[in-house]
Design a protein around this motif. Sequence first.
Motif, PDB file in Angstrom:
ATOM      1  N   ARG A 297       0.863  -1.183   0.000  1.00 30.73           N
ATOM      2  CA  ARG A 297       0.000   0.000   0.000  1.00 30.73           C
ATOM      3  C   ARG A 297       0.892   1.223   0.000  1.00 30.73           C
ATOM      4  NH1 ARG A 297      -3.493   1.947   3.893  1.00 30.73           N
ATOM      5  NH2 ARG A 297      -4.819   0.238   3.344  1.00 30.73           N
ATOM      6  N   VAL A 298       0.317   2.365  -0.294  1.00 26.41           N
ATOM      7  CA  VAL A 298       1.037   3.632  -0.243  1.00 26.41           C
ATOM      8  C   VAL A 298       0.415   4.478   0.855  1.00 26.41           C
ATOM      9  CG1 VAL A 298       1.632   5.743  -1.480  1.00 26.41           C
ATOM     10  CG2 VAL A 298       1.629   3.566  -2.694  1.00 26.41           C
ATOM     11  N   ASP A 299       1.255   5.041   1.708  1.00 27.49           N
ATOM     12  CA  ASP A 299       0.822   5.940   2.776  1.00 27.49           C
ATOM     13  C   ASP A 299       1.648   7.211   2.714  1.00 27.49           C
ATOM     14  OD1 ASP A 299      -1.135   4.338   4.017  1.00 27.49           O
ATOM     15  OD2 ASP A 299       0.374   3.275   5.178  1.00 27.49           O
ATOM     16  N   GLY A 300       1.093   8.282   3.237  1.00 30.23           N
ATOM     17  CA  GLY A 300       1.830   9.544   3.366  1.00 30.23           C
ATOM     18  C   GLY A 300       1.571  10.483   2.214  1.00 30.23           C
ATOM     19  N   PRO A 301       0.785  11.528   2.408  1.00 35.16           N
ATOM     20  CA  PRO A 301       0.405  12.402   1.300  1.00 35.16           C
ATOM     21  C   PRO A 301       1.539  13.251   0.725  1.00 35.16           C
ATOM     22  CG  PRO A 301      -0.457  13.244   3.364  1.00 35.16           C
ATOM     23  CD  PRO A 301       0.141  11.909   3.657  1.00 35.16           C
ATOM     24  N   GLU A 302       2.480  13.692   1.532  1.00 30.71           N
ATOM     25  CA  GLU A 302       3.543  14.571   1.023  1.00 30.71           C
ATOM     26  C   GLU A 302       4.829  13.815   0.682  1.00 30.71           C
ATOM     27  OE1 GLU A 302       2.747  17.577   0.116  1.00 30.71           O
ATOM     28  OE2 GLU A 302       0.761  17.140   0.922  1.00 30.71           O
ATOM     29  N   GLN A 303       5.186  12.808   1.480  1.00 37.35           N
ATOM     30  CA  GLN A 303       6.360  11.964   1.232  1.00 37.35           C
ATOM     31  C   GLN A 303       5.865  10.521   1.216  1.00 37.35           C
ATOM     32  OE1 GLN A 303       9.025  11.358  -0.166  1.00 37.35           O
ATOM     33  NE2 GLN A 303      10.637  12.163   1.127  1.00 37.35           N
ATOM     34  N   PRO A 304       5.279  10.082   0.101  1.00 37.79           N
ATOM     35  CA  PRO A 304       4.671   8.754   0.057  1.00 37.79           C
ATOM     36  C   PRO A 304       5.669   7.625   0.308  1.00 37.79           C
ATOM     37  CG  PRO A 304       3.962  10.081  -1.812  1.00 37.79           C
ATOM     38  CD  PRO A 304       5.092  10.820  -1.148  1.00 37.79           C
ATOM     39  N   VAL A 305       5.195   6.644   1.052  1.00 39.32           N
ATOM     40  CA  VAL A 305       5.982   5.465   1.407  1.00 39.32           C
ATOM     41  C   VAL A 305       5.220   4.230   0.951  1.00 39.32           C
ATOM     42  CG1 VAL A 305       6.872   4.121   3.363  1.00 39.32           C
ATOM     43  CG2 VAL A 305       6.982   6.615   3.409  1.00 39.32           C
TER      44      VAL A 305
ATOM     45  N   GLU B  76       6.823  -6.044   8.027  1.00 37.34           N
ATOM     46  CA  GLU B  76       6.712  -4.946   7.070  1.00 37.34           C
ATOM     47  C   GLU B  76       8.064  -4.354   6.718  1.00 37.34           C
ATOM     48  OE1 GLU B  76       3.491  -1.836   7.386  1.00 37.34           O
ATOM     49  OE2 GLU B  76       5.245  -0.618   7.913  1.00 37.34           O
ATOM     50  N   ALA B  77       8.191  -3.982   5.448  1.00 40.92           N
ATOM     51  CA  ALA B  77       9.330  -3.202   4.950  1.00 40.92           C
ATOM     52  C   ALA B  77       8.763  -1.929   4.336  1.00 40.92           C
ATOM     53  CB  ALA B  77      10.110  -3.987   3.897  1.00 40.92           C
ATOM     54  N   ASP B  78       9.441  -0.819   4.536  1.00 39.23           N
ATOM     55  CA  ASP B  78       9.007   0.449   3.956  1.00 39.23           C
ATOM     56  C   ASP B  78      10.035   0.918   2.936  1.00 39.23           C
ATOM     57  OD1 ASP B  78       6.844   0.438   5.665  1.00 39.23           O
ATOM     58  OD2 ASP B  78       7.769   1.787   7.119  1.00 39.23           O
ATOM     59  N   LEU B  79       9.521   1.489   1.844  1.00 34.61           N
ATOM     60  CA  LEU B  79      10.365   2.026   0.781  1.00 34.61           C
ATOM     61  C   LEU B  79       9.883   3.428   0.442  1.00 34.61           C
ATOM     62  CD1 LEU B  79       9.958  -1.045  -1.583  1.00 34.61           C
ATOM     63  CD2 LEU B  79      12.031  -0.521  -0.317  1.00 34.61           C
ATOM     64  N   LEU B  80      10.795   4.331   0.141  1.00 34.62           N
ATOM     65  CA  LEU B  80      10.373   5.633  -0.358  1.00 34.62           C
ATOM     66  C   LEU B  80       9.748   5.413  -1.736  1.00 34.62           C
ATOM     67  CD1 LEU B  80      13.346   7.934   0.667  1.00 34.62           C
ATOM     68  CD2 LEU B  80      11.049   7.841   1.660  1.00 34.62           C
ATOM     69  N   ALA B  81       8.505   5.779  -1.860  1.00 31.49           N
ATOM     70  CA  ALA B  81       7.746   5.419  -3.060  1.00 31.49           C
ATOM     71  C   ALA B  81       8.324   6.021  -4.335  1.00 31.49           C
ATOM     72  CB  ALA B  81       6.288   5.848  -2.897  1.00 31.49           C
ATOM     73  N   MET B  82       8.728   7.256  -4.284  1.00 31.70           N
ATOM     74  CA  MET B  82       9.124   7.941  -5.507  1.00 31.70           C
ATOM     75  C   MET B  82      10.523   7.564  -5.999  1.00 31.70           C
ATOM     76  SD  MET B  82       6.304   9.331  -5.876  1.00 31.70           S
ATOM     77  CE  MET B  82       6.384  10.558  -7.149  1.00 31.70           C
ATOM     78  N   SER B  83      11.337   6.945  -5.149  1.00 33.46           N
ATOM     79  CA  SER B  83      12.700   6.617  -5.582  1.00 33.46           C
ATOM     80  C   SER B  83      12.977   5.120  -5.607  1.00 33.46           C
ATOM     81  CB  SER B  83      13.722   7.331  -4.690  1.00 33.46           C
ATOM     82  OG  SER B  83      13.580   6.899  -3.346  1.00 33.46           O
ATOM     83  N   SER B  84      11.966   4.291  -5.397  1.00 32.32           N
ATOM     84  CA  SER B  84      12.159   2.842  -5.399  1.00 32.32           C
ATOM     85  C   SER B  84      12.016   2.297  -6.814  1.00 32.32           C
ATOM     86  CB  SER B  84      11.130   2.168  -4.496  1.00 32.32           C
ATOM     87  OG  SER B  84      11.299   2.599  -3.171  1.00 32.32           O
ATOM     88  N   ASP B  85      12.885   1.357  -7.122  1.00 27.59           N
ATOM     89  CA  ASP B  85      12.790   0.715  -8.435  1.00 27.59           C
ATOM     90  C   ASP B  85      12.411  -0.753  -8.265  1.00 27.59           C
ATOM     91  OD1 ASP B  85      15.139  -0.679  -7.721  1.00 27.59           O
ATOM     92  OD2 ASP B  85      16.424   0.620  -8.921  1.00 27.59           O
ATOM     93  N   ILE B  86      12.336  -1.474  -9.358  1.00 24.97           N
ATOM     94  CA  ILE B  86      11.903  -2.871  -9.323  1.00 24.97           C
ATOM     95  C   ILE B  86      12.851  -3.727  -8.486  1.00 24.97           C
ATOM     96  CG2 ILE B  86      13.062  -3.541 -11.466  1.00 24.97           C
ATOM     97  CD1 ILE B  86       9.559  -4.676 -10.407  1.00 24.97           C
ATOM     98  N   GLY B  87      14.142  -3.420  -8.510  1.00 20.83           N
ATOM     99  CA  GLY B  87      15.110  -4.157  -7.692  1.00 20.83           C
ATOM    100  C   GLY B  87      14.870  -3.950  -6.207  1.00 20.83           C
ATOM    101  N   ASP B  88      14.590  -2.697  -5.825  1.00 24.53           N
ATOM    102  CA  ASP B  88      14.280  -2.392  -4.422  1.00 24.53           C
ATOM    103  C   ASP B  88      13.030  -3.135  -3.971  1.00 24.53           C
ATOM    104  OD1 ASP B  88      16.390  -0.498  -4.371  1.00 24.53           O
ATOM    105  OD2 ASP B  88      15.029   1.114  -5.010  1.00 24.53           O
ATOM    106  N   PHE B  89      12.013  -3.134  -4.828  1.00 24.07           N
ATOM    107  CA  PHE B  89      10.745  -3.761  -4.488  1.00 24.07           C
ATOM    108  C   PHE B  89      10.905  -5.277  -4.365  1.00 24.07           C
ATOM    109  CE2 PHE B  89       6.299  -5.055  -5.514  1.00 24.07           C
ATOM    110  CZ  PHE B  89       5.672  -4.396  -4.470  1.00 24.07           C
ATOM    111  N   ALA B  90      11.616  -5.888  -5.307  1.00 23.24           N
ATOM    112  CA  ALA B  90      11.847  -7.346  -5.244  1.00 23.24           C
ATOM    113  C   ALA B  90      12.672  -7.705  -4.020  1.00 23.24           C
ATOM    114  CB  ALA B  90      12.546  -7.816  -6.523  1.00 23.24           C
ATOM    115  N   ASP B  91      13.671  -6.883  -3.703  1.00 22.08           N
ATOM    116  CA  ASP B  91      14.493  -7.134  -2.522  1.00 22.08           C
ATOM    117  C   ASP B  91      13.671  -7.030  -1.245  1.00 22.08           C
ATOM    118  OD1 ASP B  91      17.181  -7.576  -1.322  1.00 22.08           O
ATOM    119  OD2 ASP B  91      16.756  -5.602  -0.465  1.00 22.08           O
ATOM    120  N   ALA B  92      12.767  -6.073  -1.186  1.00 22.04           N
ATOM    121  CA  ALA B  92      11.902  -5.932  -0.014  1.00 22.04           C
ATOM    122  C   ALA B  92      11.020  -7.172   0.140  1.00 22.04           C
ATOM    123  CB  ALA B  92      11.057  -4.671  -0.130  1.00 22.04           C
ATOM    124  N   CYS B  93      10.522  -7.703  -0.966  1.00 24.47           N
ATOM    125  CA  CYS B  93       9.739  -8.946  -0.902  1.00 24.47           C
ATOM    126  C   CYS B  93      10.575 -10.074  -0.302  1.00 24.47           C
ATOM    127  CB  CYS B  93       9.240  -9.350  -2.289  1.00 24.47           C
ATOM    128  SG  CYS B  93       7.923  -8.323  -2.967  1.00 24.47           S
TER     129      CYS B  93
END
Length: 156
Positions: free
Chosen positions: A45-53, A96-113
């Motif tokens: 999910r995405v949370d945070g209106p100004e700095q989405p995570v 849970e793992a959190d990622l900065l939404a605007m700067s995460s790429d597919i590698g970051d997302f797969a690694d978080a999984c």
Amino acid sequence: MSLPLDIARSHLETLIERLTRSDKAVPDKEGDYLVVTEHAQFFARVDGPEQPVIRLFSVMARNINKTPELLEALNSINSHLTFLRTMWIEQQVLMEADLLAMSSDIGDFADACRRVALTSDHFGPDLIKSFGGEPMFETSKEPGYSPEPPNYFGYL
């Protein structure tokens, strides 16, 4: 609704679609996206209106009662984790793992999984054995489940 939040949700949908090779990622009524990868189920999910995570999580157990002993065990687990956390919320224990939404790429997302999967594997069965509840992440696994451990400091 904020523009950064809308952009972050669109970006999350693209990450999910690329990682899972699905046509269209669609959130449920609570805003959670089902992510099936590494032969197991996660949610994002995405949370945070100004700095989405991006919050990527597994449900290690559901129908588990909050007790002081359970919360103490979760605090102990959290003291050993970096970039991850476990928590009790609404009769569930999440990893849970959190990622900065605007700067995460597919590698970051797969690694978080992978990180969420491996820590859920490591701590989930013992938590259920000690405190009860129904295993969720464990039962979501498909044949072929075997995420590779991340290769950096901060994993367990």
